[in-house]
Design a protein around this motif. Structure first.
Motif, PDB file in Angstrom:
ATOM      1  N   ILE A  43      63.696  17.867 -33.445  1.00  0.00           N
ATOM      2  CA  ILE A  43      64.630  18.699 -32.979  1.00  0.00           C
ATOM      3  C   ILE A  43      64.482  19.210 -31.592  1.00  0.00           C
ATOM      4  O   ILE A  43      65.230  19.295 -30.586  1.00  0.00           O
ATOM      5  N   TYR A  44      63.186  19.366 -30.944  1.00  0.00           N
ATOM      6  CA  TYR A  44      62.861  19.851 -29.853  1.00  0.00           C
ATOM      7  C   TYR A  44      63.120  18.707 -28.927  1.00  0.00           C
ATOM      8  O   TYR A  44      63.863  18.926 -27.688  1.00  0.00           O
ATOM      9  N   LEU A  45      62.685  17.496 -29.103  1.00  0.00           N
ATOM     10  CA  LEU A  45      63.167  16.059 -28.267  1.00  0.00           C
ATOM     11  C   LEU A  45      64.528  16.025 -28.102  1.00  0.00           C
ATOM     12  O   LEU A  45      64.945  15.783 -27.033  1.00  0.00           O
ATOM     13  N   TYR A  49      66.093  16.240 -24.584  1.00  0.00           N
ATOM     14  CA  TYR A  49      66.723  14.972 -24.151  1.00  0.00           C
ATOM     15  C   TYR A  49      68.384  15.102 -24.029  1.00  0.00           C
ATOM     16  O   TYR A  49      68.880  14.441 -22.910  1.00  0.00           O
ATOM     17  N   MET A  50      68.865  16.066 -24.538  1.00  0.00           N
ATOM     18  CA  MET A  50      70.372  16.075 -24.626  1.00  0.00           C
ATOM     19  C   MET A  50      70.598  17.084 -23.175  1.00  0.00           C
ATOM     20  O   MET A  50      71.638  16.774 -22.606  1.00  0.00           O
ATOM     21  N   GLN A  54      72.610  15.977 -19.852  1.00  0.00           N
ATOM     22  CA  GLN A  54      73.862  16.605 -19.563  1.00  0.00           C
ATOM     23  C   GLN A  54      73.601  17.573 -18.300  1.00  0.00           C
ATOM     24  O   GLN A  54      74.233  18.368 -17.861  1.00  0.00           O
ATOM     25  N   LEU A  55      72.468  17.207 -17.397  1.00  0.00           N
ATOM     26  CA  LEU A  55      72.223  17.806 -16.423  1.00  0.00           C
ATOM     27  C   LEU A  55      72.029  19.423 -16.701  1.00  0.00           C
ATOM     28  O   LEU A  55      72.282  20.293 -15.814  1.00  0.00           O
ATOM     29  N   VAL A 300      63.813   6.105 -31.661  1.00  0.00           N
ATOM     30  CA  VAL A 300      64.465   7.604 -31.836  1.00  0.00           C
ATOM     31  C   VAL A 300      65.315   7.915 -30.670  1.00  0.00           C
ATOM     32  O   VAL A 300      66.586   8.457 -30.894  1.00  0.00           O
ATOM     33  N   LEU A 301      64.775   7.556 -29.510  1.00  0.00           N
ATOM     34  CA  LEU A 301      65.425   7.802 -28.286  1.00  0.00           C
ATOM     35  C   LEU A 301      66.708   6.986 -28.019  1.00  0.00           C
ATOM     36  O   LEU A 301      67.753   7.383 -27.721  1.00  0.00           O
TER      37      LEU A 301
END
Length: 347
Positions: A43-45, A49-50, A54-55, A300-301
């Protein structure tokens, strides 16, 4: 040597039976801690990453780099008031999130994890039919989702549950046919092709190379099973609020939420084991688990990128994709696997 043996040796002064009872107990505790850490870090990753895509910054306030944000969120969910629908079917409503989470934990327990330096093998369960047991454990999770939707007395939850059933039926058959192709190929190399460890050990070259079609089908099916965009039909927030989990609050909702992220990690690990060689690699007797973890995190990524970049597919096109495209492709892949198995020299 494995974790259980090390623990049994540590407790051996207490006697044979007591040492193994304590070894099983502590192995179970360590395994549950591992699963929980994986879910929290997933969840943290995803949030970080999101945010990067999304800057944005993402979690950065609670703890260094926001590492404690997930713990704070978990405590918030545990402390929230549990609101129960008045017209619910009480027992299945309360059992449903537990069924989903237990199916996830059982699936993790059946995976082979390879070796990790002096600890030895991290694999917990050894069975000659672990492939069958693994997919049986995975099949438990949709049952919990169906119970949640039907027992909530909410039309959006029921619709989400029915969509979930349509999704599972559409994509599980191509997924299982692609696995059957692997079992067929492994049968010429091992006497126990239904054992996951045997499937991994027979991959002198990863099965994903000769079985690239099967890899594609299986990966798409696992993405669909995890129910994230573009295949989030069952939890479509713009249409069904949150599908089968609409009437859930507090930690019961948290179990469904963790189940989704756990399914992403589980699916990525299964693809790594079945098609990408799993824990095979140089010095795998020491670093096998590291190889498996690296392959899993790459997948996963890729899964997160798909989630964040593709729009939701319409429900009829979604179901048609399973029946009209993936099913024929998986059958063609099975025929190709048959030819490759007969002509072993090709591999």
């Amino acid at each position: 040597m494995n974790v259980l043996t090390h623990l049994a040796q540590f407790f051996s002064p207490l006697g044979h039976y007591i040492s193994y009872i304590l070894a099983y107990l502590f192995e179970t505790i360590f395994f549950i801690i591992f699963v929980m850490v994986v879910l929290v870090m997933m969840i943290y990753l995803f949030r970080k990453y999101m945010a990067r895509l999304q800057l944005r910054i993402g979690p950065n306030r609670v703890g260094k780099f926001g590492l404690l944000q997930l713990i704070a969120d978990s405590l918030k969910l545990v402390g929230k008031e549990t609101i129960l629908p008045k017209k619910r079917d009480d027992l299945p409503y309360k059992v449903a999130p537990v069924v989903v989470f237990m199916g996830l934990v059982l699936a993790f327990a059946l995976l082979p994890y390879g070796d990790f330096f002096y600890i030895g093998s991290l694999t917990i369960t050894h069975s000659g039919v672990s492939v069958i047991l693994l997919f049986a454990a995975i099949a438990i999770m949709p049952v919990g989702e169906l119970l949640a939707g039907v027992s909530s007395s909410n039309k959006y939850a029921v619709m989400g549950a029915l969509r979930g059933v349509a999704k599972d039926v559409s994509f599980e058959i191509p997924m299982m046919i692609s696995v059957l192709a692997l079992v067929m190929m492994a049968s010429g190399r091992t006497s126990s092709p239904l054992n996951l460890e045997s499937l991994v050990s027979t991959q002198f070259i990863p099965y994903g190379i000769p079985e690239v079609i099967g890899l594609f089908v299986f990966f798409i099916a696992m993405v669909a099973r995890a129910s994230y965009s573009p295949f989030d039909m069952a939890e479509s927030d713009s249409e069904l609020i949150s599908g089968h989990s609409t009437e859930y609050t507090g930690m019961r909702f948290g179990l469904f939420y963790m189940g989704m992220f756990g399914s992403i990690f589980l699916g990525s690990m299964m693809v790594s084991l079945l098609f990408l060689g799993g824990y095979n690699g140089p010095f795998s007797s020491d670093a096998g688990f590291v190889y498996l973890l690296i392959k899993t995190m790459v997948l996963v990524l890729i899964s997160f990128t798909i989630w964040l970049s593709l729009p939701r597919i319409r429900i009829d096109k979604f179901v048609n994709m399973g029946w009209k495209y993936l099913l024929p492709i998986s059958i063609i892949n099975l025929i190709i696997a048959g030819f490759l198995t007969l002509g072993v020299g090709v591999l």
